[in-house]
Design an enzyme around this catalytic site. Structure first.
Site, PDB file in Angstrom:
ATOM      1  N   HIS A  18      49.483  52.536  39.521  1.00  0.00           N
ATOM      2  CA  HIS A  18      50.159  53.121  38.364  1.00  0.00           C
ATOM      3  C   HIS A  18      49.850  54.602  38.197  1.00  0.00           C
ATOM      4  O   HIS A  18      50.701  55.358  37.714  1.00  0.00           O
ATOM      5  CB  HIS A  18      49.791  52.328  37.107  1.00  0.00           C
ATOM      6  CG  HIS A  18      50.339  50.938  37.136  1.00  0.00           C
ATOM      7  ND1 HIS A  18      49.679  49.864  36.590  1.00  0.00           N
ATOM      8  CD2 HIS A  18      51.506  50.457  37.659  1.00  0.00           C
ATOM      9  CE1 HIS A  18      50.412  48.771  36.773  1.00  0.00           C
ATOM     10  NE2 HIS A  18      51.517  49.116  37.413  1.00  0.00           N
ATOM     11  N   HIS A  41      59.971  43.705  42.073  1.00  0.00           N
ATOM     12  CA  HIS A  41      59.121  42.592  41.645  1.00  0.00           C
ATOM     13  C   HIS A  41      58.417  43.053  40.360  1.00  0.00           C
ATOM     14  O   HIS A  41      57.221  43.321  40.341  1.00  0.00           O
ATOM     15  CB  HIS A  41      58.095  42.236  42.718  1.00  0.00           C
ATOM     16  CG  HIS A  41      58.692  41.775  44.014  1.00  0.00           C
ATOM     17  ND1 HIS A  41      59.281  42.638  44.917  1.00  0.00           N
ATOM     18  CD2 HIS A  41      58.802  40.538  44.559  1.00  0.00           C
ATOM     19  CE1 HIS A  41      59.711  41.941  45.968  1.00  0.00           C
ATOM     20  NE2 HIS A  41      59.435  40.676  45.768  1.00  0.00           N
ATOM     21  N   SER A 101      54.518  48.147  35.964  1.00  0.00           N
ATOM     22  CA  SER A 101      55.266  49.269  36.532  1.00  0.00           C
ATOM     23  C   SER A 101      56.567  49.577  35.803  1.00  0.00           C
ATOM     24  O   SER A 101      56.879  50.744  35.566  1.00  0.00           O
ATOM     25  CB  SER A 101      55.549  49.013  38.011  1.00  0.00           C
ATOM     26  OG  SER A 101      54.347  48.882  38.733  1.00  0.00           O
ATOM     27  N   GLU A 119      63.109  40.516  38.234  1.00  0.00           N
ATOM     28  CA  GLU A 119      62.048  39.503  38.210  1.00  0.00           C
ATOM     29  C   GLU A 119      62.685  38.122  38.155  1.00  0.00           C
ATOM     30  O   GLU A 119      63.553  37.870  37.317  1.00  0.00           O
ATOM     31  CB  GLU A 119      61.125  39.699  37.004  1.00  0.00           C
ATOM     32  CG  GLU A 119      60.040  38.663  36.868  1.00  0.00           C
ATOM     33  CD  GLU A 119      59.162  38.540  38.108  1.00  0.00           C
ATOM     34  OE1 GLU A 119      59.039  37.411  38.637  1.00  0.00           O
ATOM     35  OE2 GLU A 119      58.620  39.571  38.556  1.00  0.00           O
ATOM     36  N   ASP A 144      65.792  37.440  42.696  1.00  0.00           N
ATOM     37  CA  ASP A 144      64.741  37.538  43.692  1.00  0.00           C
ATOM     38  C   ASP A 144      64.594  38.998  44.138  1.00  0.00           C
ATOM     39  O   ASP A 144      65.582  39.689  44.405  1.00  0.00           O
ATOM     40  CB  ASP A 144      65.096  36.654  44.893  1.00  0.00           C
ATOM     41  CG  ASP A 144      64.091  36.763  46.007  1.00  0.00           C
ATOM     42  OD1 ASP A 144      63.016  36.154  45.887  1.00  0.00           O
ATOM     43  OD2 ASP A 144      64.361  37.481  46.985  1.00  0.00           O
ATOM     44  N   GLY A 145      63.353  39.451  44.242  1.00  0.00           N
ATOM     45  CA  GLY A 145      63.115  40.851  44.571  1.00  0.00           C
ATOM     46  C   GLY A 145      63.641  41.263  45.921  1.00  0.00           C
ATOM     47  O   GLY A 145      64.095  42.398  46.108  1.00  0.00           O
ATOM     48  N   ASP A 165      56.480  45.653  44.929  1.00  0.00           N
ATOM     49  CA  ASP A 165      55.134  45.157  44.638  1.00  0.00           C
ATOM     50  C   ASP A 165      55.145  43.627  44.689  1.00  0.00           C
ATOM     51  O   ASP A 165      55.033  42.958  43.673  1.00  0.00           O
ATOM     52  CB  ASP A 165      54.713  45.662  43.252  1.00  0.00           C
ATOM     53  CG  ASP A 165      53.338  45.186  42.833  1.00  0.00           C
ATOM     54  OD1 ASP A 165      52.585  44.703  43.697  1.00  0.00           O
ATOM     55  OD2 ASP A 165      53.024  45.283  41.631  1.00  0.00           O
TER      56      ASP A 165
END
Length: 284
Positions: A18, A41, A101, A119, A144-145, A165
């Site tokens: 971060h 994600h 994030s 997400e 889905d990411g 991520d």
């Protein structure tokens, strides 16, 4: 790694991820043109450090907890200010809250910038939508990411940042990540990419970076933070080294991070072997 990030929120890996994310966003804001942030994600976006999950592990105490108590040198303070100001603002009423994030990005973006936060896990997706609220700059999407990495690139804005991520629950996660990133960069070669990875298997982590370099991606920056005390037991599953790869990093970022990472390693160290590296790969 437990997919429920509430157990790990604010730990040393989050501090690295971060702090760097905030610096990248600061650089993007230097130019007036709008940009897009795509977080593949995204997680729940806001975490209660006094909640049962964070209390159970206590990982945040050796991450953001240490950082908040440290005396930050004058040369380092401007580099951490974008990140720490957001964290402090979320806890201004005395509560202990920590941003994921997507919320950190939203707090640092300007009116003309946009966030697409993805997400799939139902509880996290609901929390994400709640944390982002009705801010017109942000959209939370239950997807889905890995599909998001295909679906939302390139964005209509010509500038932007992709945050990747993944939870690293599957044994083939590095391979899947490398494949997804290579394809994404082919679709949007000018975007900035920030990719997080754990370093539990150094060979696997190095292989991931080598795969990206071998694919012809020209501007790579590898960042790793090692807190030492390897081989000791801990609530974080033994994670002692965390890494980031940046693709198309802002041109001053590597120099800024060199001093910042050295200082973070000293503040967050848990034992012998602590250290950091900032490595340019290709032409940055």
């Amino acid at each position: 790694m437990n997919y429920r990030h509430a157990f790990h929120a604010g730990n040393f890996a989050d501090v690295l991820k971060h702090a760097v994310l905030a610096l990248v966003l600061r650089h993007l804001c230097d130019k007036p043109a709008p940009f897009r942030v795509v977080d593949t994600h995204a997680g729940a976006a806001l975490y209660d450090l006094a909640g049962p999950e964070a209390t159970r592990t206590g990982e945040w105490r050796d991450g953001i907890g240490r950082l908040r108590e440290a005396v930050v040198p004058s040369a380092i303070a401007p580099l951490l200010a974008p990140y720490l100001d957001v964290v402090a603002g979320l806890s201004s009423d005395g509560a202990l809250r920590y941003p994921g994030s997507p919320l950190l990005a939203l707090k640092l973006m300007r009116p003309q910038d946009r966030l697409t936060a993805c997400e799939l896990e139902p509880r996290a997706a609901a929390a994400l939508a709640d944390a982002l609220g009705r801010d017109s700059r942000a959209k939370a999407i239950a997807i889905d990411g890995w599909l998001a990495l295909k679906a939302y690139l390139p964005p209509k804005e010509r500038r932007g940042l992709v945050v990747v991520d993944p939870p690293f629950e599957q044994p083939d996660e590095f391979s899947r990540l490398a494949h997804g990133i290579v394809n994404a960069v082919r679709k949007w070669p000018t975007g900035v990419y920030l990719i997080w990875y754990p370093v539990k298997d150094r060979r696997a982590a190095a292989g991931f970076v080598d795969t990206l370099a071998s694919a012809g991606i020209p501007k790579l920056l590898r960042i790793e933070l090692d807190i030492g005390a390897h081989g000791t037991d801990a609530n974080d599953g033994g994670l002692r080294t965390t890494g980031l790869v940046l693709i198309n990093p802002p041109w001053r970022l590597a120099d800024e991070l060199a001093g910042l990472l050295d200082w973070l390693a000293s503040v967050l160290a848990r034992g012998a072997g602590a250290g950091s590296r900032v490595e340019r790969i290709g032409t940055t």
